[in-house]
Design a protein around this motif. Structure first.
Motif, short mmCIF file in Angstrom:
data_model
loop_
_atom_site.label_atom_id
_atom_site.label_comp_id
_atom_site.label_asym_id
_atom_site.label_seq_id
_atom_site.Cartn_x
_atom_site.Cartn_y
_atom_site.Cartn_z
N UNK A 1 34.90 50.46 37.83
CA UNK A 1 35.87 50.18 38.90
C UNK A 1 36.38 48.74 38.94
N UNK A 2 35.53 47.79 38.54
CA UNK A 2 35.86 46.37 38.71
C UNK A 2 37.07 45.93 37.90
N UNK A 3 37.34 46.61 36.79
CA UNK A 3 38.48 46.21 35.96
C UNK A 3 39.80 46.32 36.73
N UNK A 4 39.86 47.19 37.73
CA UNK A 4 41.06 47.34 38.56
C UNK A 4 40.87 46.71 39.94
N UNK A 5 39.79 47.09 40.62
CA UNK A 5 39.58 46.66 42.00
C UNK A 5 38.88 45.31 42.13
N UNK A 6 38.54 44.72 40.98
CA UNK A 6 37.99 43.37 40.91
C UNK A 6 36.59 43.28 41.57
N UNK A 7 36.01 42.07 41.46
CA UNK A 7 34.65 41.86 41.95
C UNK A 7 34.57 42.09 43.46
N UNK A 8 33.54 42.81 43.87
CA UNK A 8 33.25 43.07 45.28
C UNK A 8 34.43 43.73 46.01
N UNK A 9 35.26 44.48 45.26
CA UNK A 9 36.35 45.22 45.88
C UNK A 9 37.45 44.34 46.42
N UNK A 10 37.63 43.13 45.84
CA UNK A 10 38.62 42.19 46.35
C UNK A 10 40.05 42.62 46.06
N UNK A 11 40.25 43.48 45.05
CA UNK A 11 41.58 43.93 44.70
C UNK A 11 42.38 42.88 43.97
N UNK A 12 43.56 43.28 43.48
CA UNK A 12 44.42 42.35 42.76
C UNK A 12 45.20 43.06 41.68
N UNK A 13 46.26 42.42 41.18
CA UNK A 13 47.11 42.97 40.13
C UNK A 13 47.67 44.34 40.51
N UNK A 14 47.98 44.52 41.78
CA UNK A 14 48.56 45.78 42.23
C UNK A 14 47.55 46.81 42.67
#
Length: 374
Positions: A109-122
């Motif tokens: 999941x982290x590749x899209x939703x980033x570390x700790x669910x921070x989100x980013x890149x759309x």
């Protein structure tokens, strides 16, 4: 709508005004109730079919016979009926710990939703601090351009956790939906709950906390009662109908087309937003050519369609810039590499899952990845 979304408010006021204009014009085929006697659910109007027309539009009265498809069998319907409801309907047995969910999240999941669910890149954020504190932000209004607005993430905004379980199970990870076991979904939900600093039955979710079906049913989301009207249960549609047919919820019930504010002919915007970065422009001409080399067409397509796997190595995808991994791919021959990209191989779907891509565009992406990995 969240007590009460101003955009929806504007749309509803507009629809009511338009509806009133039609009714005042004496249009006989306009009604504020359906044939069953109930009011239109969105507070607007409906156009009953009269003389083969609905409002100004004609209706095709020809008998239509469908020659394709078939009636779904009970087992086919059952296979698709896998949604999970807030009351626990459809929620299977299973279990998973926060720690296991952390490891799964990093891997899938982290590749899209980033570390700790921070989100980013759309990709949307899944957490933003303590959910119980964050839910208080939902009533904020942006009265100045730089003022913090509402925090809308899973922990602060969603009314039920069942939606998260169901969405992860059926749609995630993006490149391999329906690939997670029930235990893995429970673990991921536990991790996301912990990241939002939430509690279950008063208990904090530490790394060893194990979430199962019984504990899941005790989850109470901070914003459970934050939405109006209530759409739950058998009376949900009637609640919506009653709410939206009462103008006092989104206006004063009185139409006003001019001189609406006593003593003022023109009402100005209280807080005007005109500071944009980069500055706004009304020019419609194309930018001048700079003589620089054209951008690789495969790069943008790669970022949009393929990066989520080939940046992280998800599902065994060779990571771009890994020379050794791509040397093995190239050794198969370019015809075979193109064929795998177009038709799919293993966990990789045809055209990376983006069936709108043309064959030449897929090949351009392959060329870009190989050039980056030599």
């Amino acid at each position: 709508m969240y007590k009460f979304d101003r955009k929806i408010k504007g749309l509803l006021i507009g629809s009511v005004l338009i509806a009133g204009a039609f009714l005042q014009a004496g249009t006989a085929t306009v009604s504020k109730t359906y044939a069953n006697g109930k009011k239109v659910i969105d507070g607007g109007v409906t156009y009953p079919i009269v003389n083969d027309a609905t409002g100004p539009y004609r209706v095709n009265t020809q008998k239509v016979t469908f020659k394709y498809g078939k009636t779904a069998t009970p087992n086919e319907i059952k296979a698709w009926d896998i949604d999970v409801m807030p009351d626990g309907t459809g929620l299977p047995e299973g279990k998973g710990t926060v720690e296991d969910g952390d490891e799964l999240y990093e891997a899938k999941c982290a590749s899209c939703h980033k570390d700790f669910g921070a989100g980013g890149d759309g990709y949307p954020a899944l957490a933003n601090g303590n959910a119980y504190e964050g839910v208080k932000s939902l009533t904020r209004q942006r009265t100045t351009p730089d003022k913090d607005g509402p925090i809308r993430v899973f922990g602060t905004y969603w009314p039920y956790a069942s939606t998260l379980w169901w969405y992860i199970k059926t749609g995630m990870p993006h490149n391999a939906p329906m690939s997670l076991s029930n235990d893995e979904v429970y673990a991921l939900v536990a991790f996301i709950l912990a990241t939002n600093e939430m509690k279950i039955d008063g208990e904090e979710l530490d790394d060893e906390y194990e979430l199962d079906r019984a504990k899941f049913m005790k989850i109470v989301m901070p914003n459970k009662d934050g939405f109006i009207p209530s759409i739950d249960g058998s009376k949900g549609t009637d609640n919506v109908r009653k709410f939206l047919n009462d103008p006092s919820h989104y206006g004063n019930g009185k139409r006003c087309m001019k001189d609406c504010k006593p003593g003022k002919k023109l009402v100005h915007i209280a807080t005007e937003i005109n500071d944009f970065t980069p500055p706004m422009s009304i020019k419609r001409d194309l930018p001048k050519a700079t003589g620089k080399a054209k951008a690789d067409p495969g790069k943008a397509l790669y970022t949009k369609t393929c990066a989520m796997c080939h940046d992280s190595g998800a599902a065994g995808a060779p990571i771009v810039k890994d020379k050794e991994a791509w040397a093995e791919v190239i050794a198969q021959g370019m015809d075979k590499v193109y064929e795998h990209a177009l038709k799919g191989k293993g966990a990789m779907p045809p055209k990376g899952g983006n069936m709108n891509l043309k064959d030449d565009e897929v090949k351009a992406v392959v060329d870009y990845m190989i050039n980056q990995s030599k």
